[in-house]
Structures are given as structure tokens and as C-alpha cells.
Design a protein around this motif. Structure first.
Motif, PDB file in Angstrom:
ATOM      1  N   VAL A  64       0.825  -1.200   0.000  1.00  0.00           N
ATOM      2  CA  VAL A  64       0.000   0.000   0.000  1.00  0.00           C
ATOM      3  C   VAL A  64       0.869   1.264   0.000  1.00  0.00           C
ATOM      4  O   VAL A  64       0.486   2.303  -0.558  1.00  0.00           O
ATOM      5  N   GLU A  65       2.088   1.164   0.619  1.00  0.00           N
ATOM      6  CA  GLU A  65       2.972   2.332   0.636  1.00  0.00           C
ATOM      7  C   GLU A  65       3.419   2.750  -0.760  1.00  0.00           C
ATOM      8  O   GLU A  65       3.848   3.897  -0.976  1.00  0.00           O
ATOM      9  N   GLN A  66       3.324   1.821  -1.727  1.00  0.00           N
ATOM     10  CA  GLN A  66       3.735   2.154  -3.095  1.00  0.00           C
ATOM     11  C   GLN A  66       2.771   3.137  -3.768  1.00  0.00           C
ATOM     12  O   GLN A  66       3.069   3.643  -4.848  1.00  0.00           O
ATOM     13  N   PHE A  67       1.636   3.378  -3.112  1.00  0.00           N
ATOM     14  CA  PHE A  67       0.720   4.397  -3.617  1.00  0.00           C
ATOM     15  C   PHE A  67       1.450   5.725  -3.785  1.00  0.00           C
ATOM     16  O   PHE A  67       1.235   6.443  -4.769  1.00  0.00           O
ATOM     17  N   TYR A  68       2.332   6.044  -2.823  1.00  0.00           N
ATOM     18  CA  TYR A  68       3.029   7.330  -2.875  1.00  0.00           C
ATOM     19  C   TYR A  68       4.065   7.355  -3.992  1.00  0.00           C
ATOM     20  O   TYR A  68       4.330   8.413  -4.579  1.00  0.00           O
ATOM     21  N   ASP A  69       4.651   6.181  -4.289  1.00  0.00           N
ATOM     22  CA  ASP A  69       5.552   6.108  -5.444  1.00  0.00           C
ATOM     23  C   ASP A  69       4.769   6.379  -6.731  1.00  0.00           C
ATOM     24  O   ASP A  69       5.215   7.132  -7.606  1.00  0.00           O
ATOM     25  N   PRO A 126      11.052  13.328 -18.026  1.00  0.00           N
ATOM     26  CA  PRO A 126      11.360  12.078 -18.738  1.00  0.00           C
ATOM     27  C   PRO A 126      11.366  10.882 -17.782  1.00  0.00           C
ATOM     28  O   PRO A 126      11.718  11.016 -16.598  1.00  0.00           O
ATOM     29  N   LEU A 127      10.987   9.725 -18.293  1.00  0.00           N
ATOM     30  CA  LEU A 127      10.923   8.520 -17.460  1.00  0.00           C
ATOM     31  C   LEU A 127      12.262   8.199 -16.812  1.00  0.00           C
ATOM     32  O   LEU A 127      12.312   7.768 -15.656  1.00  0.00           O
ATOM     33  N   GLU A 128      13.354   8.408 -17.541  1.00  0.00           N
ATOM     34  CA  GLU A 128      14.669   8.080 -16.986  1.00  0.00           C
ATOM     35  C   GLU A 128      14.993   8.947 -15.770  1.00  0.00           C
ATOM     36  O   GLU A 128      15.567   8.474 -14.787  1.00  0.00           O
ATOM     37  N   GLU A 129      14.585  10.233 -15.827  1.00  0.00           N
ATOM     38  CA  GLU A 129      14.808  11.108 -14.677  1.00  0.00           C
ATOM     39  C   GLU A 129      13.965  10.666 -13.482  1.00  0.00           C
ATOM     40  O   GLU A 129      14.421  10.696 -12.341  1.00  0.00           O
ATOM     41  N   ILE A 130      12.735  10.252 -13.756  1.00  0.00           N
ATOM     42  CA  ILE A 130      11.871   9.773 -12.675  1.00  0.00           C
ATOM     43  C   ILE A 130      12.470   8.521 -12.053  1.00  0.00           C
ATOM     44  O   ILE A 130      12.533   8.381 -10.823  1.00  0.00           O
ATOM     45  N   ARG A 131      12.920   7.599 -12.897  1.00  0.00           N
ATOM     46  CA  ARG A 131      13.509   6.356 -12.413  1.00  0.00           C
ATOM     47  C   ARG A 131      14.744   6.633 -11.558  1.00  0.00           C
ATOM     48  O   ARG A 131      14.915   6.060 -10.475  1.00  0.00           O
ATOM     49  N   ARG A 132      15.592   7.534 -12.024  1.00  0.00           N
ATOM     50  CA  ARG A 132      16.811   7.861 -11.281  1.00  0.00           C
ATOM     51  C   ARG A 132      16.473   8.497  -9.939  1.00  0.00           C
ATOM     52  O   ARG A 132      17.104   8.211  -8.915  1.00  0.00           O
ATOM     53  N   CYS A 133      15.451   9.342  -9.933  1.00  0.00           N
ATOM     54  CA  CYS A 133      15.042  10.016  -8.695  1.00  0.00           C
ATOM     55  C   CYS A 133      14.501   9.013  -7.682  1.00  0.00           C
ATOM     56  O   CYS A 133      14.876   9.029  -6.506  1.00  0.00           O
ATOM     57  N   LEU A 134      13.629   8.103  -8.131  1.00  0.00           N
ATOM     58  CA  LEU A 134      13.014   7.145  -7.216  1.00  0.00           C
ATOM     59  C   LEU A 134      14.022   6.123  -6.703  1.00  0.00           C
ATOM     60  O   LEU A 134      13.961   5.690  -5.553  1.00  0.00           O
ATOM     61  N   ARG A 135      14.957   5.735  -7.569  1.00  0.00           N
ATOM     62  CA  ARG A 135      15.963   4.763  -7.143  1.00  0.00           C
ATOM     63  C   ARG A 135      16.989   5.380  -6.207  1.00  0.00           C
ATOM     64  O   ARG A 135      17.420   4.770  -5.233  1.00  0.00           O
ATOM     65  N   GLY A 136      17.382   6.632  -6.520  1.00  0.00           N
ATOM     66  CA  GLY A 136      18.444   7.256  -5.744  1.00  0.00           C
ATOM     67  C   GLY A 136      18.015   7.666  -4.357  1.00  0.00           C
ATOM     68  O   GLY A 136      18.784   7.625  -3.404  1.00  0.00           O
ATOM     69  N   GLN A 137      16.721   8.094  -4.232  1.00  0.00           N
ATOM     70  CA  GLN A 137      16.210   8.568  -2.944  1.00  0.00           C
ATOM     71  C   GLN A 137      17.135   9.613  -2.336  1.00  0.00           C
ATOM     72  O   GLN A 137      17.414   9.629  -1.138  1.00  0.00           O
TER      73      GLN A 137
END
Length: 280
Positions: A48-53, A66-77
């Protein structure tokens, strides 16, 4: 689905997020939002916490990240990196908002002008006008910007160039529809032009700002002609015949603008002056 563990099927998670299973599948395939669990039955589940992701991804996508920027942001935290991304997108959205507001202002002004331009020719009328905010250029300043024997076209070029420069300098929005201000002379009639103006979106802290007051105005439209002398005469005659009391400056403005006035038969202008409240 094991609700005790807080797991959600792709269908349940899609419903919670207001999206579709196809979107979740796409995000999983591109590595943007993989399901948190895989059950013994081979099915994938989300926490359920993935709702915020998902919510963060949706916001970023709507701002064009861009998707790559989003991916890098979410992975890097990384807080600093995320803040920089958020600030950059916020600035871009602010620029887009300003652009849309300017477009709405220009289109609204054009629609209002064309509504007036369809009225009868040289027929004085009375109407209520809301205040207008003006970028008003003193005529003596414009005379310094042009040659002594400058043509009307050369004067118009000077006005537009100056308006454009001031708009950039002060960060104001204008519709570039031109008008003229005539202070009343000793006989209460329009005197020589004191300012040429263009409307701006709102009040502005600049030395060229003037305001056309809210109030009840006597106005008439001049259609199919660039020369407004007949309009001024018709307005003057109407005021004298009816014994009307007017106050403040006379305003003359273009109504057709760049949309219809390329030829004289399509030209349309309006002359207006405010009436005293007790005036008939």
C-alpha cells in the motif's frame, strides 16, 4: 490477495491509484514501479505504501519529466537531487501557467473587442465598463523616438517596439491592441493626444502605468474607416444635444486589431468617455 500483509493485487492497486492495470504493467516493464512481492501462486502484489511512489510518478509525468529522470530520482532517494528536480519542474510549470494566462488575456480581449465592433456605426450608446489597466506612452516620448516627419506606420513601429521592450523589462503581459488618450480641452471636448497605450493584464508598478476607471461610459464604434474624425464629431454632437456631463479623458481604441483590420473596410475602433453618475 493477502490483506493482512497489506498486499494488493494489480487490480486492487490500480483501483486505489485511479489508474489501469495496463499502466502498472508498463511501469513494471520499464523498471519504474515494480511490484513489491510475488506470491507462491506466481502473481505480483503491491504494498500500500507504493501508492506514494505511483503518486510521485504521476506528478512527474504530468509535468513532462522524462521517465529516466523519474527512475533515477526514485531509485536514488537523494533529497538534494529530488529537490533540484522538483524546483526545476515547478519553474517550468510557472512559465507554462504565465503563458496560458497571457493567451487567455489576449483571447478574452480580442473576443470583447470583436463583440463591440459588431455594434452600429457612429451610434452613441451607454454602457458599463470595468477598469482597464494601461501601459501608456507619453506622446512627447514617442516623438523623440521618431523622425520629425514620421509617418503613421513609423510611429506605430515605435509604439510597438517600446511596448515590447517595456513588457520584457517589467515582466508584464499586453495584448498589443493600441489606443489613444485625449485629455479634455477647455470646451470639454477631446484635445490633442497625450498618450498612446496598450492594455495590460493587471496593475503594474511602473512609471507608464495608467488606469481607465470603472464606470458608465458614453461610447460609439467607428466601422469601415481608419479616420475617426466622424466618430469624434458624432460623439461631440450627441453630448451637446443631450446635455450630458462627462468626466475624465476621452479614449480611442482599436477593436479589430491584427485579426480583421488589414484592410480599411474591416477596421473598427471605439471612442469612449465616462459619464457623471447623474448624467442622463
Amino acid at each position: 490477495m493477502d490483506r493482512k500483509k497489506g498486499w494488493l493485487t494489480s487490480g486492487g492497486f490500480a483501483a486505489l491509484c485511479g489508474t489501469t492495470k495496463e499502466t502498472l504493467r508498463h511501469y513494471k516493464d520499464v523498471g519504474l514501479l515494480p511490484p513489491a512481492h510475488q506470491g507462491e501462486n506466481g502473481y505480483f502484489y503491491y504494498d500500500v505504501e507504493q501508492f506514494y511512489d505511483f503518486y510521485a510518478i504521476s506528478i512527474f509525468r504530468q509535468t513532462g519529466t522524462p521517465l529516466e529522470e523519474i527512475r533515477r530520482c526514485l531509485r536514488g532517494q537523494d533529497a538534494v537531487q529530488t529537490l533540484a528536480l522538483l524546483e526545476g519542474q515547478r519553474r517550468r510549470l510557472e512559465e507554462e501557467r504565465n503563458t496560458l494566462e497571457h493567451m487567455n488575456f489576449v483571447l478574452s480581449s480580442a473576443a470583447q473587442n470583436l463583440g463591440f465592433s459588431s455594434g452600429p456605426d457612429l451610434a452613441p450608446q451607454v454602457g458599463w465598463f470595468e477598469e482597464e489597466h494601461l501601459l501608456a506612452l507619453p506622446s512627447e516620448e514617442l516623438e523623440r523616438l521618431t523622425a520629425p516627419a514620421a509617418s503613421e506606420d513609423e510611429m506605430m513601429i515605435a509604439v510597438l517596439e517600446r511596448c515590447q521592450a517595456l513588457s520584457v523589462q517589467y515582466g508584464i503581459q499586453t495584448d498589443y491592441q493600441l489606443g489613444a488618450i485625449h485629455p479634455r480641452n477647455s470646451q470639454g471636448e477631446p484635445g490633442a493626444i497625450s498618450h498612446l497605450y496598450t492594455r495590460i493584464k493587471g496593475k503594474a508598478d511602473l512609471p507608464y502605468y495608467m488606469e481607465k476607471p470603472t464606470g458608465r461610459y458614453l461610447y460609439l464604434c467607428c466601422r469601415g474607416r481608419w479616420d475617426l474624425s466622424e466618430g469624434y464629431e458624432a460623439l461631440r454632437r450627441h453630448i451637446l444635444e443631450r446635455g450630458l456631463d462627462t468626466v475624465g479623458d476621452f479614449y480611442a481604441c482599436d477593436l479589430a486589431g491584427f485579426i480583421l483590420s488589414a484592410v480599411e473596410k474591416n477596421a473598427a475602433s471605439m471612442i469612449s468617455v465616462r459619464l457623471l453618475e447623474e448624467s442622463g
